[in-house]
Scaffold this active site. Sequence first.
Site, PDB file in Angstrom:
ATOM      1  N   ASP A 124      -0.324   7.083  -3.842  1.00  0.00           N
ATOM      2  CA  ASP A 124      -1.393   6.332  -4.743  1.00  0.00           C
ATOM      3  C   ASP A 124      -1.632   7.438  -5.842  1.00  0.00           C
ATOM      4  O   ASP A 124      -2.009   7.133  -7.097  1.00  0.00           O
ATOM      5  CB  ASP A 124      -2.545   6.115  -3.839  1.00  0.00           C
ATOM      6  CG  ASP A 124      -2.500   4.914  -3.237  1.00  0.00           C
ATOM      7  OD1 ASP A 124      -1.631   4.393  -3.554  1.00  0.00           O
ATOM      8  OD2 ASP A 124      -3.369   4.599  -2.681  1.00  0.00           O
ATOM      9  N   HIS A 152       0.788  -1.257  -0.151  1.00  0.00           N
ATOM     10  CA  HIS A 152      -0.043   0.072   0.022  1.00  0.00           C
ATOM     11  C   HIS A 152       0.921   1.226  -0.023  1.00  0.00           C
ATOM     12  O   HIS A 152       2.176   1.155   0.086  1.00  0.00           O
ATOM     13  CB  HIS A 152      -0.994  -0.029   1.334  1.00  0.00           C
ATOM     14  CG  HIS A 152      -2.157  -0.894   1.023  1.00  0.00           C
ATOM     15  ND1 HIS A 152      -3.040  -0.442  -0.032  1.00  0.00           N
ATOM     16  CD2 HIS A 152      -2.580  -1.993   1.494  1.00  0.00           C
ATOM     17  CE1 HIS A 152      -4.016  -1.374  -0.156  1.00  0.00           C
ATOM     18  NE2 HIS A 152      -3.839  -2.223   0.867  1.00  0.00           N
TER      19      HIS A 152
END
Length: 391
Positions: A169, A139
Amino acid sequence: MTAERRPHLEGPLSGIRVIELAGIGPGPFAAMMLADLGADVVRVDRVDGVQAELFGQPHPDLLNRGRRSIGVDLKAPAGRQVVLDLIRTADVLVEGFRPGVTERLGLGPADCLEVNPRLVYGRMTGWGQYGPNAQHAGHDIDYLALTGVLHGIGRSDGPPVPPLNLLGDFGGGGMMLAFGVVCALYDVQAGGVGQVIDAAIVDGVSVLSTQIHALRRMGRWQDPRGVNLLDGGAPFYDTYECADGRYLAVGALEPRFYDELVHRTGFEPEPGTGRDRTLPGNWAADRERWARLFRSRSRDEWAALLEHTDACVAPVLDWAEAPGHPHLAAREVFVEPYGVRQPAPAPRFSRTPGVIRRPPPQPGEHTDELLHELGLDDGEISRLRDQGAVA
């Protein structure tokens, strides 16, 4: 992209069709960016996520705005063929699976470029398509950690602090993928053929940190966090609590801006330290005095005094306050299409502005519409649905 495919201008990417294999985070963000700027984005959702009773109600995930959705079982041969048929006349495909997944589905780059040699095939992952970590989960925080960036974010006396998931992200991931897609489209338009974009968050975040690497080479950045000019080490580039418990952001880096800040606040440095605010040895004492000064008034009182000056000061607004700030309101940074307040498309174009054309669709909401566009009749669509290939 030809003139006949652009009957009217609705964003600079009008006439471009994007097929998005549904995912989460950076992939949808890249597709949102493309849709905001005029691309016709078709999101391929899983059949088990389709709830026909919700059709007509905008989905709450704003990252999915601006596109249509078709529900397809990618593991079914007929479903795979539907996606290949969509790809046949598309310009771009975006996917965010682990390396090798689309190949196993028969929708990898070779499969798709065979039916459409001009296709731009965009792949969004955290670790990239190859390397020791490529097949493992991760992540945003993990990608930042490996690039060295996470190490540099936080106070000197505390642990590294995750910067939400904006830096990895969306900045190093989805934004880089969208940029890569547009670059590859330009190459195709200039006469090139399709190609694959390996957009990895570790690559993108590393590129974003180029200036810090440059400062290190110039001897102007120390490796310990929280002791540098831009990481909260300098007292004139930091946040301060005010009398009401809210915060003020101070970014008076250049001498003339700092002088403006000092002049307007009446700040006095520690006796005996002089006014050389660039000496790290003065920073601790200066920070304490600045903190004491800013605690003497509320955030909004300081903002009224300093915001519209060259002191480089702004109130730290919360999520609810931000859309109502006069500057953001004047620029319509937040808009309310379909009755939902959300960030507006960016950047801005003088002739072909971006716009949010559709609310986020429910999965499968446009299945019939899109299959009709492929030339299928109602009977053929019913047979696909009976087979479970679409929903």
